[in-house]
Design an enzyme around this catalytic site. Sequence first.
Site, PDB file in Angstrom:
ATOM      1  N   LYS A  93       0.876  -1.169   0.000  1.00 44.11           N
ATOM      2  CA  LYS A  93       0.000   0.000   0.000  1.00 44.11           C
ATOM      3  C   LYS A  93       0.916   1.222   0.000  1.00 44.11           C
ATOM      4  CE  LYS A  93      -3.253   2.756   2.596  1.00 44.11           C
ATOM      5  NZ  LYS A  93      -3.754   3.083   3.960  1.00 44.11           N
ATOM      6  N   GLY A 128      -8.261   9.064   9.438  1.00 40.65           N
ATOM      7  CA  GLY A 128      -8.633   9.156  10.838  1.00 40.65           C
ATOM      8  C   GLY A 128      -9.677  10.193  11.173  1.00 40.65           C
ATOM      9  N   ASN A 159      -9.524   1.290   9.616  1.00 45.29           N
ATOM     10  CA  ASN A 159      -8.630   1.083  10.746  1.00 45.29           C
ATOM     11  C   ASN A 159      -9.159   1.807  11.984  1.00 45.29           C
ATOM     12  OD1 ASN A 159      -5.006   1.002  11.193  1.00 45.29           O
ATOM     13  ND2 ASN A 159      -6.608   0.729  12.670  1.00 45.29           N
ATOM     14  N   THR A 160      -9.035   3.135  11.991  1.00 45.62           N
ATOM     15  CA  THR A 160      -9.334   3.896  13.203  1.00 45.62           C
ATOM     16  C   THR A 160     -10.760   3.685  13.697  1.00 45.62           C
ATOM     17  OG1 THR A 160      -7.777   5.579  12.435  1.00 45.62           O
ATOM     18  CG2 THR A 160      -9.238   6.197  14.230  1.00 45.62           C
ATOM     19  N   ALA A 172      -9.510   5.481   4.001  1.00 41.39           N
ATOM     20  CA  ALA A 172      -9.348   6.684   4.827  1.00 41.39           C
ATOM     21  C   ALA A 172     -10.650   7.452   5.011  1.00 41.39           C
ATOM     22  CB  ALA A 172      -8.289   7.624   4.256  1.00 41.39           C
ATOM     23  N   GLY A 173     -10.881   7.839   6.263  1.00 44.10           N
ATOM     24  CA  GLY A 173     -11.982   8.741   6.587  1.00 44.10           C
ATOM     25  C   GLY A 173     -13.308   8.084   6.912  1.00 44.10           C
TER      26      GLY A 173
END
Length: 257
Positions: free
Chosen positions: A96, A157, A206-207, A184-185
């Site tokens: 990635k 995040g 992830n987050t 992301a996001g």
Amino acid sequence: MLRLYDAELRSRLLLGTARYPSPSILTEAVKASGAQAVTVSLRRESGGERAGQGFWSIIRDLGVRVLPNTAGCHSVKEAVTTAHMGREVFGTSWVKLEVIGEDETLQPDVFGLVEAARVLCQEGFEVFPYTTEDLIVAERLLEAGCRVLMPWGSPIGSGRGLNNLFGLKALRARFPDVPMVVDAGIGVPSHAAQAVELGFDAVLINTAVSQARDPVGMAGAFAQAVAAGRAAYEAGPMEPRDLAVPSTPVIGKAFLG
């Protein structure tokens, strides 16, 4: 079935492995998500002191594909060097690719990204570029040899979901046959369902999972959302309308004088 390069995955959810409360919660979250591929940052590993071997052992025991990432890299040289480390440590040509250009938003440096992608593709890597929804950048990445794109939904995040629906829809329509993973996001399962409903092939989270009050429960919720979104996409959602359309037929309705 999701096809990324030459790999076929049953799950359309990819999971990050950073910032979990404990290794056991990470393990249970990955299992609950059904994810068959996880991202791992090289910064979790220490080649000199082997400090990251315990973490790598946990990931290996999960029996999933590993997608090493170049998180935190701000230059082409740094990203390429980190990618080579990833191939050596994890034994995979997947990477990635992140080349960060702006610290506040962690927006990709798309110029450096294309350059690094070209170098890595020529060296036999299977590159997953973290990019924006820009059509021209996407074209350049594909020309460089990438066969998968990872457009952002919003800043890493942030949990803001899909900030630019017009841009993402245009990207999906412009390259209908290119596998795309929204990265992301994404903050809640409804964001993930929305991305897959739009025709994107998968999402990377992830987050939103690792920082949830119950990461394992949230991982399961995202798995259900992605499955529902894909089912809705395949069923063919209705087009939005500006005016109301009665759901009950008016033909045969009695009119009282």
